[in-house]
Scaffold this active site. Structure first.
Site, short mmCIF file in Angstrom:
data_model
loop_
_atom_site.label_atom_id
_atom_site.label_comp_id
_atom_site.label_asym_id
_atom_site.label_seq_id
_atom_site.Cartn_x
_atom_site.Cartn_y
_atom_site.Cartn_z
N ASP A 8 -0.52 7.31 -33.44
CA ASP A 8 -0.73 6.08 -34.21
C ASP A 8 0.22 4.94 -33.83
OD1 ASP A 8 -2.15 7.37 -37.14
OD2 ASP A 8 -1.17 8.66 -35.67
N GLU A 39 -5.18 2.64 -35.08
CA GLU A 39 -5.64 2.26 -36.41
C GLU A 39 -4.58 1.62 -37.30
OE1 GLU A 39 -6.71 4.66 -39.49
OE2 GLU A 39 -4.81 5.70 -39.57
N ASN A 40 -3.31 1.65 -36.88
CA ASN A 40 -2.26 0.97 -37.64
C ASN A 40 -1.64 -0.17 -36.84
OD1 ASN A 40 -1.47 4.24 -38.60
ND2 ASN A 40 -2.27 2.74 -40.05
N HIS A 68 -8.10 3.88 -41.55
CA HIS A 68 -7.88 2.44 -41.76
C HIS A 68 -8.80 1.59 -40.89
CE1 HIS A 68 -4.46 2.88 -44.44
NE2 HIS A 68 -3.94 3.77 -43.61
N HIS A 176 -2.31 10.84 -37.90
CA HIS A 176 -2.38 10.36 -39.26
C HIS A 176 -1.07 10.46 -40.04
CE1 HIS A 176 -3.89 9.18 -43.17
NE2 HIS A 176 -3.50 10.32 -43.69
N HIS A 178 2.01 10.47 -39.00
CA HIS A 178 3.09 9.71 -38.35
C HIS A 178 4.34 10.55 -38.10
CE1 HIS A 178 1.55 5.41 -39.49
NE2 HIS A 178 0.55 6.25 -39.21
#
Length: 259
Positions: A8, A39-40, A68, A176, A178
């Site tokens: 991520d 996605e982040n 997200h 997801h 992290h």
């Protein structure tokens, strides 16, 4: 052959270290495919078309997404035109975007697909086990190896999916949370596996956010803004070596700072 899967990407710090390190890593490590979860990437929540363009121009071959995926305004329209970006395959069929990608280099076709786990996750998604089974059957003969990303909260669901796919795909790698897990391994039938490859971004943080507001929120429960942190920026991911028939031969966790 080698694939690098980047965990991520969190905010501007994560984007910057990807654009700095990926070109060097491709040369130094002889990497054939680079896939990144983005996605982040937009201020910690979602991604934009312009950020996708920047990451792809830096040497990333494909971008995957997670829960997200729809956080940035208008991305549900933009994603349709992004040919090297895929959203989770087990979202409802009516959702826009590609369910998978097939990358090719030197005659080798690598399938890239992400599925959302369902335990403790809030986004509506179909069964990841049945969904990936159906996709692999549908695409049989169109790929030589496959990277399956499982974007989820619990290690048990990720491990179960890894064993479910052992011997049928090249790698099952998690994202997801992290936070990287210490379980990078080759499963019995030569599928590379890791529950979570960790995040790419500021590690002097609480999963990418400034530390003090998060601690204060735990202490008193009052709402606060959780800004993206900046300290101790690192690229976190997994490097997988595999043979001509898509069987993994080695997996290595990477956690790198820019020089």
């Amino acid at each position: 052959m080698k694939l690098l899967f980047i965990g991520d990407i969190v905010g501007k710090p994560g984007r910057e270290i990807v654009t700095t390190l990926v070109p060097k890593l491709r040369v130094e490590r002889g990497i054939d495919f680079v896939i990144a979860n983005g996605e982040n990437a937009a201020a910690g929540s979602g991604i934009t078309a312009s950020i996708c363009k920047t990451l792809l121009e830096s040497g990333v071959d494909a971008i995957t997404l997670g829960d997200h995926v729809w956080d940035q305004k208008g991305f549900e329209t933009d994603i349709v035109g992004l040919e090297r970006v895929c959203r989770p395959a087990n979202l409802p069929a009516s959702c826009p975007g590609r369910t998978h990608l097939i990358l090719e280099k030197n005659g080798f076709r690598l399938l890239v697909v992400t599925v959302l786990a369902r335990s403790l996750m809030n986004l509506k998604a179909d069964c990841p086990f049945l969904g990936i089974d159906a996709l692999l059957t549908k695409l049989a003969g169109q790929f030589d190896g496959a990277l399956v990303e499982v974007h989820g909260e619990t290690t048990s669901e990720k491990q179960a999916l890894g064993w479910h796919l052992d011997g049928r795909v090249t790698a099952v790698l998690g994202t997801h949370t992290h936070v990287a897990t210490a379980d990078a391994s080759l499963l019995r039938k030569q599928t590379a596996f890791m529950c979570d490859v960790g995040m790419t971004g500021p590690h002097e943080s609480v999963i990418g956010r400034e530390i003090e507001p998060v601690i204060s929120r735990f202490l008193d429960g009052m709402p606060r803004r959780f800004e993206i942190a900046t300290g101790d920026n690192r690229l976190s991911g997994a490097l997988v070596e595999f043979n001509a028939v898509g069987r993994a031969e080695k997996i290595e966790w990477l956690n790198l700072k820019s020089e």
